[in-house]
Design an enzyme around this catalytic site. Structure first.
Site, PDB file in Angstrom:
ATOM      1  N   LYS A 111      39.970 -97.173 -23.354  1.00 56.83           N
ATOM      2  CA  LYS A 111      39.803 -97.620 -21.964  1.00 56.83           C
ATOM      3  C   LYS A 111      40.515 -96.670 -20.988  1.00 56.83           C
ATOM      4  CE  LYS A 111      39.005-100.138 -18.387  1.00 56.83           C
ATOM      5  NZ  LYS A 111      37.678-100.203 -17.800  1.00 56.83           N
ATOM      6  N   CYS A 122      41.330 -99.587 -11.020  1.00 55.24           N
ATOM      7  CA  CYS A 122      41.109 -99.024 -12.361  1.00 55.24           C
ATOM      8  C   CYS A 122      41.331 -97.520 -12.373  1.00 55.24           C
ATOM      9  CB  CYS A 122      39.692 -99.345 -12.832  1.00 55.24           C
ATOM     10  SG  CYS A 122      39.461-101.074 -13.221  1.00 55.24           S
TER      11      CYS A 122
HETATM   12  N1  LIG Z   1      37.640-105.445 -11.678  1.00 53.74           N
HETATM   13  C1  LIG Z   1      37.098-104.527 -12.469  1.00 53.74           C
HETATM   14  O1  LIG Z   1      36.079-103.935 -12.157  1.00 53.74           O
HETATM   15  C2  LIG Z   1      37.716-104.208 -13.807  1.00 53.74           C
HETATM   16  C3  LIG Z   1      36.983-103.469 -14.737  1.00 53.74           C
HETATM   17  C4  LIG Z   1      37.524-103.224 -15.979  1.00 53.74           C
HETATM   18  C5  LIG Z   1      38.800-103.685 -16.275  1.00 53.74           C
HETATM   19  N2  LIG Z   1      39.506-104.395 -15.349  1.00 53.74           N
HETATM   20  C6  LIG Z   1      40.834-104.866 -15.715  1.00 53.74           C
HETATM   21  O2  LIG Z   1      40.761-106.271 -15.913  1.00 53.74           O
HETATM   22  C7  LIG Z   1      42.009-106.875 -15.544  1.00 53.74           C
HETATM   23  C8  LIG Z   1      41.751-107.966 -14.524  1.00 53.74           C
HETATM   24  O3  LIG Z   1      41.232-107.349 -13.363  1.00 53.74           O
HETATM   25  P1  LIG Z   1      40.510-108.173 -12.208  1.00 53.74           P
HETATM   26  O4  LIG Z   1      39.835-107.173 -11.352  1.00 53.74           O
HETATM   27  O5  LIG Z   1      39.711-109.284 -12.787  1.00 53.74           O
HETATM   28  O6  LIG Z   1      41.766-108.806 -11.452  1.00 53.74           O
HETATM   29  P2  LIG Z   1      41.725-109.860 -10.247  1.00 53.74           P
HETATM   30  O7  LIG Z   1      42.909-109.559  -9.413  1.00 53.74           O
HETATM   31  O8  LIG Z   1      40.370-109.888  -9.631  1.00 53.74           O
HETATM   32  O9  LIG Z   1      41.930-111.263 -10.963  1.00 53.74           O
HETATM   33  C9  LIG Z   1      43.049-111.586 -11.677  1.00 53.74           C
HETATM   34  C10 LIG Z   1      43.276-113.076 -11.572  1.00 53.74           C
HETATM   35  O10 LIG Z   1      44.359-113.373 -12.450  1.00 53.74           O
HETATM   36  C11 LIG Z   1      45.160-114.374 -11.838  1.00 53.74           C
HETATM   37  N3  LIG Z   1      46.465-114.309 -12.487  1.00 53.74           N
HETATM   38  C12 LIG Z   1      47.453-113.394 -12.334  1.00 53.74           C
HETATM   39  N4  LIG Z   1      48.447-113.656 -13.174  1.00 53.74           N
HETATM   40  C13 LIG Z   1      48.109-114.751 -13.886  1.00 53.74           C
HETATM   41  C14 LIG Z   1      48.720-115.491 -14.914  1.00 53.74           C
HETATM   42  N5  LIG Z   1      49.903-115.136 -15.409  1.00 53.74           N
HETATM   43  N6  LIG Z   1      48.079-116.582 -15.388  1.00 53.74           N
HETATM   44  C15 LIG Z   1      46.869-116.942 -14.904  1.00 53.74           C
HETATM   45  N7  LIG Z   1      46.222-116.257 -13.932  1.00 53.74           N
HETATM   46  C16 LIG Z   1      46.842-115.171 -13.437  1.00 53.74           C
HETATM   47  C17 LIG Z   1      45.145-114.040 -10.373  1.00 53.74           C
HETATM   48  O11 LIG Z   1      45.436-115.186  -9.592  1.00 53.74           O
HETATM   49  C18 LIG Z   1      43.694-113.555 -10.188  1.00 53.74           C
HETATM   50  O12 LIG Z   1      42.832-114.611  -9.779  1.00 53.74           O
HETATM   51  C19 LIG Z   1      42.886-105.749 -15.050  1.00 53.74           C
HETATM   52  O13 LIG Z   1      43.692-105.267 -16.086  1.00 53.74           O
HETATM   53  C20 LIG Z   1      41.881-104.684 -14.649  1.00 53.74           C
HETATM   54  O14 LIG Z   1      42.443-103.380 -14.704  1.00 53.74           O
HETATM   55  C21 LIG Z   1      38.993-104.669 -14.133  1.00 53.74           C
END
Ligand SMILES: NC(=O)c1ccc[n+]([C@@H]2O[C@H](COP(=O)([O-])OP(=O)(O)OC[C@H]3O[C@@H](n4cnc5c(N)ncnc54)[C@H](O)[C@@H]3O)[C@@H](O)[C@H]2O)c1
Length: 444
Positions: free
Chosen positions: A230, A284
């Site tokens: 990743k 990312c």
């Molecule tokens: N968004 C993308 O396009 C994408 C793509 C690939 C990978 N990722 C990875 O996926 C992961 C999540 O990204 P995202 O974009 O969904 O984040 P986001 O910020 O959109 O959502 C994360 C959610 O997690 C919640 N949260 C935080 N801490 C928490 C906890 N301890 N318990 C429960 N809920 C909690 C927050 O309130 C939020 O709603 C990250 O590591 C990111 O790098 C994201």
């Protein structure tokens, strides 16, 4: 619409819906219901899993339980509503005991560019508190190499009863998400995946789970390799974009049209230069390469340098804009697009925001007009800003401007006609008009 290949129980769960749903015996809890966790939850529910979502943010939980999205993502609203209506998906602020847990919480970097894994550990500890032996925990958050193994070791600190002969009774696996915002609904089920457990059993279990509800190939590896895959993917993109961004700055200096240059160079059968832009944003590509740099600071020279090149690109755009604005008294400057990439409303780490903030504080700019049709309101960064106008309509934003900077190539900007650009200074950081129109207007 897909019929599940190997249902353990072929009974129809929701005869009133149009989904050909099979009930899967395993229950799922997705922790973190953002851009990744929510579509994952809704699509798992659609594919016949009983899913509960856990998120710390009460507003997020409440809106999901009402079947409402809390961010923009094409096609997801209907799936979410149907998932909640079917009874297959509900949300709460804490996880419940289930068979398979998925962690999808943020993994940002700190100010000194070190991985910040606090959310992952907090989510894991909430899971550990309720997990039964034989549970499977899948980490989907982008994470430094070794994180999945470290979580397994941490289990013993919270639940020593779940350690036997020094080994966790729970399976741990890493499965990175590769979707692109704007196409998440399609890509989450069709993209190939890499899955790696801390044991062969964990790998096999996680792979079987993803094969049950996705159509792409699922490649099995170990947790450390899957974590590095990743980080490597995003670093590869970052290095490629840095090359294009550096070319764009060189071309501005030597008077060559970078879009023409790249178009022609890419006719070489083994050359594929990416597109330059105003900088690299999002959570990312702008973040993950630092995880590699933090792990191997003396070795990751190219990866670090690419990050620095991309981080420096907004300053170049600001400089170019201020030179253009200085030629006009009380210049009205329109910034088209504030999101970190095209066709999304996500403002996280957006270089467009940094550029707009810098222009707002520059004396060469008389008035700043901000326009992003996908973003609902003026971003909080500009809440008290004087001399800044929020204009939802791109055509009106252009009408009012002397200088137009295209920062994000949203499809919705296609409503702007060529004629409307006449007589204005155009700074097109995405090659939006250059790629669409011939002959091009005044472009950089
Ligand atoms: N968004 C993308 O396009 C994408 C793509 C690939 C990978 N990722 C990875 O996926 C992961 C999540 O990204 P995202 O974009 O969904 O984040 P986001 O910020 O959109 O959502 C994360 C959610 O997690 C919640 N949260 C935080 N801490 C928490 C906890 N301890 N318990 C429960 N809920 C909690 C927050 O309130 C939020 O709603 C990250 O590591 C990111 O790098 C994201």
């Amino acid at each position: 619409m897909k019929i599940m290949p190997k249902p353990a129980c072929p009974e129809t769960l929701c005869p009133e819906t149009i989904w050909p749903i099979t009930i899967w015996p395993e229950t799922i809890c997705v922790v973190g219901l953002g851009y990744i966790g929510l579509p994952t939850s809704a699509l798992l529910a659609r594919n016949g899993y009983r899913v509960m979502g856990a998120d710390l943010t009460r507003d997020v939980v409440d809106s999901i339980n009402l079947g409402r999205l809390h961010f923009e993502e094409p096609g997801l609203d209907v799936i979410l509503r149907d998932a909640v209506d079917s009874g297959n998906l509900d949300a709460a602020t804490t996880p419940r005991p289930v068979d398979i847990f998925i962690i999808a919480v943020p993994t940002p970097i700190s100010k000194d560019r070190q991985p910040d894994l606090r959310a992952v550990y907090k989510a894991a500890e909430a899971i550990f508190a309720i997990a039964a032996p034989d549970a499977l925990i899948i980490l989907e958050s982008t994470s430094p190499v070794g994180t999945t193994e470290q979580l397994a070791q941490h289990l013993g600190n919270i639940r020593p009863d779940l350690i036997q002969d020094g080994q966790p009774l729970i399976d741990f696996a890493y499965a990175p998400e590769r979707v692109i915002p704007g196409k998440i609904v399609m890509e989450i089920t069709t993209n190939d995946r890499v899955v790696g457990g801390i044991t062969p059993q964990a790998t096999a279990r996680a792979a079987k789970f993803y094969r049950s509800w996705t159509n792409g190939n699922v490649y099995e590896s170990d947790a450390r390799t899957a974590e590095m895959v990743k980080l490597t993917e995003n670093s590869s993109r970052d290095v490629g974009i840095a090359f294009a961004n550096e070319l764009s700055i060189i071309c501005d200096k030597i008077g060559v049209d970078v879009w023409e240059l790249i178009r022609l160079a890419n006719h070489h059968p083994r050359v594929n230069i990416l597109n330059p832009g105003p900088g690299v944003g999002g959570h990312c590509i702008a973040v993950d390469p630092w995880f590699i740099v933090a792990a191997a600071p003396d070795e990751a020279n190219l990866i670090r340098q690419a990050r620095l090149v991309n981080d420096a690109k907004p300053a170049h755009v600001i400089r170019e804009t201020l030179i253009a604005a200085a030629a006009i008294q009380h210049a009205r400057v329109a910034c088209l697009g504030l999101a970190f990439k095209a066709n999304v409303d996500d403002l996280r780490e957006s270089p467009a925001i940094d550029i707009a903030l810098a222009l707002h504080s520059a004396q060469q700019v008389g008035q700043l007009i901000l326009c992003d049709p996908l973003v609902r309101h003026m971003p909080a960064d500009f809440a008290d800003a004087v001399g800044v106008i929020w204009e939802a309509d791109p055509v009106r934003a252009v009408e009012q401007a002397d200088v137009v900077i295209l920062l994000v190539d949203h499809d919705r900007f296609r409503v702007i006609q060529q004629d409307a650009l006449q007589g204005k200074i155009i700074i097109d950081t995405r090659g939006f008009w250059r790629k669409q129109c011939a002959p091009a207007p005044i472009l950089r």
